[in-house]
Design an enzyme around this catalytic site. Structure first.
Site, PDB file in Angstrom:
ATOM      1  N   HIS A  97       0.831  -1.207   0.000  1.00  0.00           N
ATOM      2  CA  HIS A  97       0.000   0.000   0.000  1.00  0.00           C
ATOM      3  C   HIS A  97       0.864   1.255   0.000  1.00  0.00           C
ATOM      4  O   HIS A  97       0.437   2.316  -0.449  1.00  0.00           O
ATOM      5  CB  HIS A  97      -0.961   0.000   1.195  1.00  0.00           C
ATOM      6  CG  HIS A  97      -0.317   0.340   2.515  1.00  0.00           C
ATOM      7  ND1 HIS A  97       0.605  -0.486   3.117  1.00  0.00           N
ATOM      8  CD2 HIS A  97      -0.469   1.409   3.329  1.00  0.00           C
ATOM      9  CE1 HIS A  97       1.003   0.072   4.259  1.00  0.00           C
ATOM     10  NE2 HIS A  97       0.372   1.213   4.409  1.00  0.00           N
ATOM     11  N   ARG A  98       2.074   1.114   0.515  1.00  0.00           N
ATOM     12  CA  ARG A  98       3.118   2.126   0.386  1.00  0.00           C
ATOM     13  C   ARG A  98       4.398   1.384   0.025  1.00  0.00           C
ATOM     14  O   ARG A  98       4.643   0.289   0.542  1.00  0.00           O
ATOM     15  CB  ARG A  98       3.307   2.915   1.694  1.00  0.00           C
ATOM     16  CG  ARG A  98       2.175   3.897   1.993  1.00  0.00           C
ATOM     17  CD  ARG A  98       2.436   4.610   3.298  1.00  0.00           C
ATOM     18  NE  ARG A  98       1.600   5.798   3.438  1.00  0.00           N
ATOM     19  CZ  ARG A  98       1.653   6.641   4.460  1.00  0.00           C
ATOM     20  NH1 ARG A  98       2.514   6.420   5.453  1.00  0.00           N
ATOM     21  NH2 ARG A  98       0.869   7.691   4.518  1.00  0.00           N
ATOM     22  N   LYS A 102       9.603  -2.674   3.710  1.00  0.00           N
ATOM     23  CA  LYS A 102      10.733  -2.454   4.607  1.00  0.00           C
ATOM     24  C   LYS A 102      10.693  -3.465   5.735  1.00  0.00           C
ATOM     25  O   LYS A 102       9.642  -3.694   6.322  1.00  0.00           O
ATOM     26  CB  LYS A 102      10.643  -1.024   5.178  1.00  0.00           C
ATOM     27  CG  LYS A 102      11.816  -0.621   6.056  1.00  0.00           C
ATOM     28  CD  LYS A 102      12.996  -0.256   5.204  1.00  0.00           C
ATOM     29  CE  LYS A 102      14.144   0.287   6.061  1.00  0.00           C
ATOM     30  NZ  LYS A 102      14.716  -0.751   6.945  1.00  0.00           N
ATOM     31  N   LYS A 126       3.313  -1.383  12.117  1.00  0.00           N
ATOM     32  CA  LYS A 126       4.208  -0.469  12.830  1.00  0.00           C
ATOM     33  C   LYS A 126       4.436   0.811  12.023  1.00  0.00           C
ATOM     34  O   LYS A 126       4.380   1.922  12.565  1.00  0.00           O
ATOM     35  CB  LYS A 126       5.540  -1.171  13.093  1.00  0.00           C
ATOM     36  CG  LYS A 126       6.487  -0.435  14.004  1.00  0.00           C
ATOM     37  CD  LYS A 126       7.830  -1.129  14.100  1.00  0.00           C
ATOM     38  CE  LYS A 126       7.706  -2.561  14.548  1.00  0.00           C
ATOM     39  NZ  LYS A 126       9.033  -3.209  14.696  1.00  0.00           N
ATOM     40  N   ASP A 131       3.131   6.432  10.962  1.00  0.00           N
ATOM     41  CA  ASP A 131       3.005   7.189   9.717  1.00  0.00           C
ATOM     42  C   ASP A 131       4.326   7.272   8.958  1.00  0.00           C
ATOM     43  O   ASP A 131       4.719   8.318   8.452  1.00  0.00           O
ATOM     44  CB  ASP A 131       2.458   8.598   9.978  1.00  0.00           C
ATOM     45  CG  ASP A 131       1.911   9.241   8.698  1.00  0.00           C
ATOM     46  OD1 ASP A 131       1.531   8.487   7.773  1.00  0.00           O
ATOM     47  OD2 ASP A 131       1.857  10.478   8.618  1.00  0.00           O
ATOM     48  N   LYS A 138       9.752  -8.869   5.758  1.00  0.00           N
ATOM     49  CA  LYS A 138      10.703  -9.484   6.689  1.00  0.00           C
ATOM     50  C   LYS A 138      11.363 -10.659   6.010  1.00  0.00           C
ATOM     51  O   LYS A 138      10.762 -11.333   5.161  1.00  0.00           O
ATOM     52  CB  LYS A 138       9.988  -9.976   7.945  1.00  0.00           C
ATOM     53  CG  LYS A 138      10.913 -10.055   9.159  1.00  0.00           C
ATOM     54  CD  LYS A 138      11.216  -8.658   9.681  1.00  0.00           C
ATOM     55  CE  LYS A 138      11.997  -8.698  10.985  1.00  0.00           C
ATOM     56  NZ  LYS A 138      12.132  -7.362  11.569  1.00  0.00           N
TER      57      LYS A 138
END
Length: 392
Positions: A97-98, A102, A126, A131, A138
């Protein structure tokens, strides 16, 4: 303050509970890690449906819950003695979604697919809680680093980077790993070098394929202590809030509060430093092979130097040493900081915990049953989604 407390309450409602791998988890009768994460997810979804009916459709929740892509590898490793060993490895991308995704890469002998799926989900939540504009991911390699030479670890890491690159699981705009359990800037520099060798001539941002690199490889000063410092900042902020302190039955300050830390790796040792400098008494440190306790407080620099040289607290003369790690963790304290492994506070041991506040420095250190126990007993929990987000 009110905004911070509102954030805390919201984060606690979104309780996807989640660093040295320190403990054999006795909570085997409980659901596995990804099932625990889904339990917290469903609890949060139910909570949201009550406070704002119709806010999120069930079909959307069903889409959000599982990972979007999961990669499983079996990588050949030629050992220094010439033998060949097959090393399992994984990478889970929970949400796009973004972008980029990460999340860290851990090396441990019991890494499996469900673990990295759970950790990837926690990274998504998280980042959303704080934000930070990333999706969650992972990775893990099933290997005990202590049993392999540096050359063997480099071969494994570079092969893992190569496989991730070939399959679209690595890149500054796609998926950006970081250090995690038993990995550090060394492994990140190997990954960066491998990726840059393959794609560097076409990708000006090739060096950004990982974070947590050494400074001389383009890393950022302050990265090693970031998670421990974030744990300290978050705990101090809440402990200085009169309304929060009243919930825990404490005075609103960290000064002279007793703190016990479970796990003396990167996160726990740095947290120890900052809590001590704030005037808190870090009375106990717990590791896989024992613990040490001093009701007047343990000096971080002195204890860390001893631990690094001995890899044990045995013989340390400035505290009471115990070979039973739980003996120290179960002592009375104001703040308990689990900074070790997921599910380390669970159905079987939670009743022995004598803390007023638990600040979750690890990923998923409490099981669903442990959280329910805290709710019943009035133990206030600072959730990992907020408290250990400094490592992102």
């Amino acid at each position: 303050m009110l905004k911070a407390l509102t954030m805390f309450k919201g984060a606690r409602a979104l309780k996807f509970n989640t660093v040295a791998r320190c403990f054999t988890v006795p909570g085997a009768a409980e659901p596995n890690f990804v099932e625990q994460t889904n339990q917290f997810f469903d609890q949060a979804a139910e909570f949201l449906s009550k406070i704002q009916p119709g806010l999120v459709e069930k079909s959307l929740l069903d889409f959000i819950r599982p990972p979007k892509t999961v990669l499983k590898l079996n990588m050949p490793l030629r050992r220094d003695d010439g033998s060949i060993e097959v090393i399992p490895a994984y990478r889970a991308q929970h949400s796009f979604h973004r972008v980029p995704c990460k999340g860290g890469i851990r090396y441990a002998p019991d890494v499996d697919q469900q673990e990295v799926e759970a950790l990837a989900a926690l990274m998504t939540f998280k980042c959303a809680c704080t934000d930070i504009p990333f999706g969650g991911a992972k990775g893990g390699v099933r290997i005990d680093p202590k049993k392999y030479s540096v050359r063997e670890l480099e071969r494994v890491t570079r092969r893992y980077a190569l496989e991730l690159s070939k399959k679209g699981f690595l890149g500054a705009s796609i998926d950006v790993p970081a250090p995690d359990m038993n990995t550090s800037g060394r492994e990140m520099s190997w990954i960066k070098d491998t990726y840059s060798y393959i794609y560097g001539q076409h990708d000006v941002n090739a060096a950004a394929c990982v974070t947590g690199k050494p400074l001389n490889q383009g890393g950022i000063d302050g990265r090693p202590e970031a998670t421990g410092l974030g744990v300290f900042y978050g705990t101090r902020h809440m402990m200085n809030n009169p309304e929060f302190a009243k919930l825990a039955g404490l005075t609103p300050t960290l000064k002279n509060k007793s703190v016990i830390i479970q796990g003396f790796g990167n996160v726990g040792s740095w947290a120890h430093k900052w809590f001590q400098e704030e005037g808190a008494r870090v009375t106990g440190i717990v590791e896989y092979n024992g613990g040490v306790y001093n009701e007047n407080g343990l000096d971080q620099a002195d204890l860390l130097a001893y631990w690094k040289s001995k890899k044990s607290f045995a013989g340390y003369t400035k505290g009471v040493v115990s070979t039973n790690a739980n003996e120290v963790m179960y002592k009375n304290c104001d703040v308990l900081i689990p900074a070790a492994i997921e599910k380390s506070l669970n159905r079987t041991n939670m009743k022995e915990i004598n803390a007023k506040v638990i600040a979750e420095a690890a990923n998923g250190p409490m099981t669903f049953a442990a959280q329910e126990h805290c709710d019943k007993k009035g133990i206030v929990v600072l959730p990992d989604l907020l408290i250990n987000a400094g490592g992102v």
